[in-house]
Design a protein around this motif. Structure first.
Motif, short mmCIF file in Angstrom:
data_model
loop_
_atom_site.label_atom_id
_atom_site.label_comp_id
_atom_site.label_asym_id
_atom_site.label_seq_id
_atom_site.Cartn_x
_atom_site.Cartn_y
_atom_site.Cartn_z
N ILE A 122 0.81 -1.23 0.00
CA ILE A 122 0.00 0.00 0.00
C ILE A 122 0.84 1.27 0.00
O ILE A 122 0.53 2.21 -0.75
CB ILE A 122 -1.00 -0.02 1.18
N LEU A 166 1.72 2.47 -3.37
CA LEU A 166 0.65 2.91 -4.24
C LEU A 166 -0.03 4.18 -3.75
O LEU A 166 -0.55 4.96 -4.56
CB LEU A 166 -0.42 1.81 -4.37
N LEU A 167 -0.04 4.38 -2.43
CA LEU A 167 -0.74 5.52 -1.84
C LEU A 167 0.17 6.24 -0.85
O LEU A 167 1.09 5.63 -0.30
CB LEU A 167 -2.01 5.04 -1.12
N ARG A 218 -6.71 7.70 7.46
CA ARG A 218 -6.41 6.88 6.28
C ARG A 218 -6.67 5.39 6.49
O ARG A 218 -7.27 4.74 5.62
CB ARG A 218 -4.97 7.16 5.83
N LEU A 276 -9.62 3.41 4.18
CA LEU A 276 -9.31 2.22 3.37
C LEU A 276 -10.04 0.99 3.88
O LEU A 276 -10.61 0.21 3.10
CB LEU A 276 -7.80 1.98 3.37
#
Length: 210
Positions: A107, A110-111, A143, A147
């Motif tokens: 993750i 990607l983020l 966050r 998610l």
């Protein structure tokens, strides 16, 4: 005292919103209505600006009851199923352990999220568990909660619908009890769970912190 009253009021409001969601979903014959209805309506109410809250003690009591309820459904049939499909159950156990570590690695690539938050966002379990762990580790809730909410809401809504479309009748979400446990035995389980329940949480906190 004023703070406690305000907390109790928000708890009751949240429970009332969830109960309304369950009632509406049940009237609409939505699969797993007692799970999906509260999840959807509480989410919508929170997004609309309504101040909803579940106090830590009430949250932990919910964890305790849900854990005992799930454990009570394990019986000889469960053992037989594990013996018939050992590979499937082995993969399930392995993925439960691997998933948060894989999320911790993937993750952040990607983020814009750090590894500890990614670990919590990918951890198997309900949203309340993610919130409890993030709170105990003093991590930002935003966050990981966003998610985990997207992931869990998708599972809550899509899996029951998929099962229904496949012809599986899963009902509103309450299993049919084939036996009633004596109150003395339930009390003993509650005491044992209270004494032993902190161990897995401590392990998860240590894993996320490491």
């Amino acid at each position: 005292m004023i703070l406690r009253f305000a907390e109790l009021r928000r708890d009751l409001l949240t429970l009332a919103v969830g109960a309304c969601g369950a009632l509406v979903a049940a009237l609409l014959h939505f699969p797993m209505a007692l799970l999906a209805g509260p999840a959807v309506l509480v989410s919508l109410a929170g997004l609309s600006g309504l101040s909803l809250h579940i106090s830590p003690r009430l949250r932990d009591a919910g964890f305790l009851i849900v854990g005992l309820s799930i454990g009570s459904m394990v019986g000889p049939d469960s053992i037989d199923a594990m013996m018939r499909w050992p590979v499937a159950f082995g993969l399930l156990a392995g993925l439960t352990l691997v998933t948060p570590w894989a999320g911790r690695w993937l993750i952040p690539r990607l983020l814009p999220i750090d590894q500890d938050e990614a670990f919590l966002a990918a951890a198997p379990g309900h949203l309340s568990l993610v919130i409890a762990l993030a709170d105990s580790l003093r991590l930002s809730l935003t966050r990981p909660v966003v998610l985990a909410s997207i992931r869990l809401m998708a599972l809550t809504l899509l899996v029951p619908l998929a099962a229904t479309l496949a012809g599986i009748d899963i009902g509103p979400g309450l299993p049919q009890a084939s036996a009633v446990t004596p109150w003395a035995w339930i009390l003993g389980q509650l005491v044992a769970a209270l004494l032993l329940g902190s161990g897995p949480i401590d392990l998860l906190e240590a894993a996320a912190a490491g």
